[in-house]
Motif scaffolding. Sequence first.
Motif, PDB file in Angstrom:
ATOM      1  N   SER A 202      22.288  -0.045 -17.849  1.00 32.25           N
ATOM      2  CA  SER A 202      23.558  -0.283 -17.273  1.00 32.25           C
ATOM      3  C   SER A 202      23.688  -1.437 -16.459  1.00 32.25           C
ATOM      4  CB  SER A 202      23.918   0.722 -16.216  1.00 32.25           C
ATOM      5  OG  SER A 202      25.040   0.835 -15.477  1.00 32.25           O
ATOM      6  N   GLU A 203      22.602  -1.836 -15.894  1.00 29.89           N
ATOM      7  CA  GLU A 203      22.527  -3.166 -15.015  1.00 29.89           C
ATOM      8  C   GLU A 203      22.438  -4.282 -16.034  1.00 29.89           C
ATOM      9  OE1 GLU A 203      22.201  -3.680 -11.864  1.00 29.89           O
ATOM     10  OE2 GLU A 203      21.757  -5.907 -11.639  1.00 29.89           O
ATOM     11  N   LEU A 204      21.847  -3.965 -17.215  1.00 34.60           N
ATOM     12  CA  LEU A 204      21.898  -5.384 -18.187  1.00 34.60           C
ATOM     13  C   LEU A 204      23.177  -5.310 -18.776  1.00 34.60           C
ATOM     14  CD1 LEU A 204      19.945  -6.902 -19.912  1.00 34.60           C
ATOM     15  CD2 LEU A 204      19.964  -5.297 -21.513  1.00 34.60           C
ATOM     16  N   ALA A 205      24.076  -4.228 -18.936  1.00 29.28           N
ATOM     17  CA  ALA A 205      25.518  -4.327 -19.347  1.00 29.28           C
ATOM     18  C   ALA A 205      26.056  -5.193 -18.331  1.00 29.28           C
ATOM     19  CB  ALA A 205      25.980  -2.951 -19.443  1.00 29.28           C
ATOM     20  N   ASP A 206      25.949  -4.889 -16.980  1.00 28.71           N
ATOM     21  CA  ASP A 206      26.784  -5.482 -15.938  1.00 28.71           C
ATOM     22  C   ASP A 206      26.259  -7.136 -16.056  1.00 28.71           C
ATOM     23  OD1 ASP A 206      28.664  -4.870 -13.840  1.00 28.71           O
ATOM     24  OD2 ASP A 206      27.161  -5.765 -12.372  1.00 28.71           O
ATOM     25  N   VAL A 207      25.016  -7.277 -16.163  1.00 30.14           N
ATOM     26  CA  VAL A 207      24.719  -8.883 -16.035  1.00 30.14           C
ATOM     27  C   VAL A 207      25.358  -9.754 -17.332  1.00 30.14           C
ATOM     28  CG1 VAL A 207      22.763 -10.422 -16.616  1.00 30.14           C
ATOM     29  CG2 VAL A 207      22.539  -8.364 -14.908  1.00 30.14           C
ATOM     30  N   TYR A 208      25.419  -8.885 -18.623  1.00 29.15           N
ATOM     31  CA  TYR A 208      25.915  -9.608 -19.700  1.00 29.15           C
ATOM     32  C   TYR A 208      27.571  -9.702 -19.581  1.00 29.15           C
ATOM     33  CZ  TYR A 208      21.796  -9.350 -22.687  1.00 29.15           C
ATOM     34  OH  TYR A 208      20.310  -9.645 -23.262  1.00 29.15           O
ATOM     35  N   LEU A 209      28.031  -8.584 -18.790  1.00 32.85           N
ATOM     36  CA  LEU A 209      29.441  -8.887 -18.684  1.00 32.85           C
ATOM     37  C   LEU A 209      29.769  -9.875 -17.772  1.00 32.85           C
ATOM     38  CD1 LEU A 209      31.934  -7.190 -19.481  1.00 32.85           C
ATOM     39  CD2 LEU A 209      31.853  -6.025 -16.726  1.00 32.85           C
ATOM     40  N   THR A 210      28.900 -10.219 -16.673  1.00 36.16           N
ATOM     41  CA  THR A 210      29.214 -11.332 -15.972  1.00 36.16           C
ATOM     42  C   THR A 210      29.076 -12.620 -16.481  1.00 36.16           C
ATOM     43  OG1 THR A 210      27.174 -11.111 -15.013  1.00 36.16           O
ATOM     44  CG2 THR A 210      28.564 -10.170 -13.738  1.00 36.16           C
ATOM     45  N   GLN A 211      28.287 -12.784 -17.662  1.00 33.43           N
ATOM     46  CA  GLN A 211      28.135 -13.915 -18.406  1.00 33.43           C
ATOM     47  C   GLN A 211      29.281 -14.138 -19.398  1.00 33.43           C
ATOM     48  OE1 GLN A 211      24.042 -13.244 -19.252  1.00 33.43           O
ATOM     49  NE2 GLN A 211      23.558 -15.066 -18.063  1.00 33.43           N
ATOM     50  N   GLY A 212      29.921 -12.767 -19.895  1.00 33.51           N
ATOM     51  CA  GLY A 212      31.143 -12.988 -20.738  1.00 33.51           C
ATOM     52  C   GLY A 212      30.561 -12.690 -22.103  1.00 33.51           C
ATOM     53  N   LEU A 213      29.348 -12.087 -22.011  1.00 36.99           N
ATOM     54  CA  LEU A 213      28.690 -11.595 -23.374  1.00 36.99           C
ATOM     55  C   LEU A 213      29.080 -10.268 -23.879  1.00 36.99           C
ATOM     56  CD1 LEU A 213      25.266 -13.047 -22.910  1.00 36.99           C
ATOM     57  CD2 LEU A 213      26.967 -14.234 -24.093  1.00 36.99           C
ATOM     58  N   TYR A 214      30.308 -10.056 -24.287  1.00 35.16           N
ATOM     59  CA  TYR A 214      30.903  -8.731 -24.442  1.00 35.16           C
ATOM     60  C   TYR A 214      30.093  -8.026 -25.455  1.00 35.16           C
ATOM     61  CZ  TYR A 214      34.832 -10.369 -21.628  1.00 35.16           C
ATOM     62  OH  TYR A 214      35.557 -10.681 -20.599  1.00 35.16           O
ATOM     63  N   PRO A 215      29.873  -8.300 -26.622  1.00 35.46           N
ATOM     64  CA  PRO A 215      29.138  -7.628 -27.587  1.00 35.46           C
ATOM     65  C   PRO A 215      27.765  -7.023 -27.014  1.00 35.46           C
ATOM     66  CG  PRO A 215      30.051  -9.625 -28.640  1.00 35.46           C
ATOM     67  CD  PRO A 215      30.256  -9.837 -27.194  1.00 35.46           C
ATOM     68  N   GLN A 216      27.028  -8.061 -26.463  1.00 37.45           N
ATOM     69  CA  GLN A 216      25.928  -7.615 -25.709  1.00 37.45           C
ATOM     70  C   GLN A 216      25.898  -6.487 -24.680  1.00 37.45           C
ATOM     71  OE1 GLN A 216      26.510 -10.689 -26.626  1.00 37.45           O
ATOM     72  NE2 GLN A 216      24.872 -11.911 -27.351  1.00 37.45           N
ATOM     73  N   ALA A 217      26.754  -6.862 -23.929  1.00 34.89           N
ATOM     74  CA  ALA A 217      27.064  -5.722 -22.798  1.00 34.89           C
ATOM     75  C   ALA A 217      27.561  -4.448 -23.227  1.00 34.89           C
ATOM     76  CB  ALA A 217      28.417  -6.272 -22.024  1.00 34.89           C
ATOM     77  N   ILE A 218      28.384  -4.382 -24.336  1.00 34.18           N
ATOM     78  CA  ILE A 218      28.893  -3.150 -25.047  1.00 34.18           C
ATOM     79  C   ILE A 218      27.686  -2.402 -25.604  1.00 34.18           C
ATOM     80  CG2 ILE A 218      30.385  -2.205 -26.690  1.00 34.18           C
ATOM     81  CD1 ILE A 218      32.402  -4.311 -26.196  1.00 34.18           C
ATOM     82  N   TYR A 219      26.703  -3.109 -26.367  1.00 28.81           N
ATOM     83  CA  TYR A 219      25.725  -2.658 -26.608  1.00 28.81           C
ATOM     84  C   TYR A 219      24.791  -1.947 -25.899  1.00 28.81           C
ATOM     85  CZ  TYR A 219      21.001  -2.173 -29.264  1.00 28.81           C
ATOM     86  OH  TYR A 219      20.051  -1.729 -29.642  1.00 28.81           O
ATOM     87  N   ALA A 220      24.449  -2.586 -24.779  1.00 24.63           N
ATOM     88  CA  ALA A 220      23.925  -1.943 -23.571  1.00 24.63           C
ATOM     89  C   ALA A 220      24.360  -0.866 -23.151  1.00 24.63           C
ATOM     90  CB  ALA A 220      23.508  -3.048 -22.626  1.00 24.63           C
ATOM     91  N   LEU A 221      25.720  -0.752 -22.871  1.00 20.70           N
ATOM     92  CA  LEU A 221      26.473   0.325 -22.239  1.00 20.70           C
ATOM     93  C   LEU A 221      26.106   1.392 -23.043  1.00 20.70           C
ATOM     94  CD1 LEU A 221      27.364   0.520 -19.469  1.00 20.70           C
ATOM     95  CD2 LEU A 221      29.767   0.347 -20.396  1.00 20.70           C
ATOM     96  N   GLU A 222      26.227   0.948 -24.368  1.00 17.62           N
ATOM     97  CA  GLU A 222      26.248   2.103 -25.627  1.00 17.62           C
ATOM     98  C   GLU A 222      24.943   3.014 -25.509  1.00 17.62           C
ATOM     99  OE1 GLU A 222      27.199   0.115 -29.137  1.00 17.62           O
ATOM    100  OE2 GLU A 222      29.284   0.718 -29.218  1.00 17.62           O
ATOM    101  N   GLU A 223      23.737   2.217 -25.041  1.00 18.15           N
ATOM    102  CA  GLU A 223      22.478   2.685 -24.692  1.00 18.15           C
ATOM    103  C   GLU A 223      22.518   3.594 -23.752  1.00 18.15           C
ATOM    104  OE1 GLU A 223      19.384   2.396 -26.460  1.00 18.15           O
ATOM    105  OE2 GLU A 223      20.311   1.215 -28.175  1.00 18.15           O
ATOM    106  N   VAL A 224      23.196   3.412 -22.780  1.00 16.36           N
ATOM    107  CA  VAL A 224      23.272   4.242 -21.421  1.00 16.36           C
ATOM    108  C   VAL A 224      23.968   5.714 -22.164  1.00 16.36           C
ATOM    109  CG1 VAL A 224      24.318   4.937 -19.387  1.00 16.36           C
ATOM    110  CG2 VAL A 224      23.722   2.571 -19.889  1.00 16.36           C
ATOM    111  N   LEU A 225      24.907   5.516 -22.961  1.00  9.53           N
ATOM    112  CA  LEU A 225      25.608   6.766 -23.467  1.00  9.53           C
ATOM    113  C   LEU A 225      24.693   7.539 -24.407  1.00  9.53           C
ATOM    114  CD1 LEU A 225      29.526   5.738 -24.253  1.00  9.53           C
ATOM    115  CD2 LEU A 225      28.516   7.199 -22.511  1.00  9.53           C
ATOM    116  N   VAL A 226      23.810   6.846 -24.954  1.00  8.63           N
ATOM    117  CA  VAL A 226      22.483   7.515 -25.904  1.00  8.63           C
ATOM    118  C   VAL A 226      21.958   8.461 -24.934  1.00  8.63           C
ATOM    119  CG1 VAL A 226      20.715   7.384 -27.267  1.00  8.63           C
ATOM    120  CG2 VAL A 226      22.753   5.898 -27.576  1.00  8.63           C
TER     121      VAL A 226
END
Lengths: 155, 329
Positions: B164-188
């Motif tokens: 979830s932290e990784l998703a947040d980091v990527y989001l602040t950098q504007g890397l949406y696909p990566q952020a979404i991937y990381a958050l999907e891992e949280v959902l897994v």
Amino acid sequence: MSPPTYLSPEMTWISKTITAFGGLLLAHACYSAQEHSALQSLRAATVSLTTASPSVASLPADITIETVLATLILLLGLVLGTRPLRPIEWWVWAGKIEREGEEGFVDNDGEVNKDYIGNPFQVFETRPGFVDIRKQRKEFAEWVKNGGGGAAIRK
Amino acid sequence: MTPSLLHPPSQLSPADALHLSQEAPAVLQGSPSTVSSSPLAALFSAKETPELWLKYENLLLSCLRTGDEQAAHQCLERLVARLGNNNERVLAFKGLLKEAEAKNNNELERVLKEYDQILSENDTNIPITKRRISLLRSMGRVSEAASSLVQLLDFSPTDAEAWSELADVYLTQGLYPQAIYALEEVLVLAPNAWNIHARLGEMQYMAATAPGAGGGSYQKYIAEALKRFSRSIELCDDYLRGYYGLKLVTTKLLNDTAKPSRQAEEDEFALPDVGTIERLNELATAKLSEIVRHSTAQDRGWRGYDAAEVAAAKELLSKDAAAVSGIER
């Protein structure tokens, strides 16, 4: 502290009265049974001196009925006084957390249940392991500077 | 209502945090400072519970936030007295105190060096690894933080907090696909987390409305966002955040039906037809106005919502109503 959410004062009053009445009735039934058996044994003692007929130690029907009725009334009172059961469906339970917050999880003393933790998945968003303490301190200082502290301290 | 000391305090409002830290002296006085481990002493003193140490940890965090360093040090001393100097969590809290008290960048660098030192002795110390990452992020070295996070997740891939932290980091950098991937891992890892579903929906909505998103990816993201918000509502009855997102997404979809709808690929989620979207929009409007009405009236059983969130929902509803009346005129 607010009273338990679902139990209006009127409801607890009704349930307590019914429970007390049931208890009284049960005590009376017990007392009657005890008196009856005492009387029976006394009579048996006197009768056995004269005739040899065996005494039947069964209770009269009215005491039996009273006991059963008292138990039922007592049960009714207790059931009326319990808190509603916890939801067992996920979305109902989750909705309760969101809609009612702590208020939905208080016990009869008005205390929030010890095991209530709100949304258990909140930690994935707050991430306590990664807390940025310097940012939090800065934000808090801003908040105090903007007069947020005044209201809280006065309270 | 006073917030409990048994929950991590980072999401509390400043006022609540202040309240907690003002109570610190009383809490510290009312709790045992040391608990003896000898069985004889345990007979006579109060029973030791895990909650006590949790309480100290959370009090430490609240006090640090409000700047009450003296109380924070007291909490730390008690934790050290019980758990020893080299406990992983205690080490992390020590570092946290140093971070909070550092006055300039040099001191922060020194703290960072200490973390590296600890990690060179034992590189599986996860609390310290996390502290190091958040310190890097706090010092503005975001890409370094991201690569350290990826390393951490390499050897501990079931850590949902880190994903979830990784998703947040990527989001602040504007890397949406990566952020979404990381958050999907949280959902897994936590498939029933309704707030993470809503968060993922929000991210996908952001990705869809970001300036760079073209026609194809826009369709994909907005359809996914619709799906995520619907799932969050499915998991949580009367979820304000989920309905807010659903309303936002469906309004957007209804406003730009002119756009050519792309044929969805086999494994992708296709957008439902306009009628369904309209019904979803109506449902979200009805639910949101119900929540706003009950919550502003402070009805019994509707007081759990955050005031700011209710205000935002109210604003969205009034904006929508204004737009509708504008069209009618």
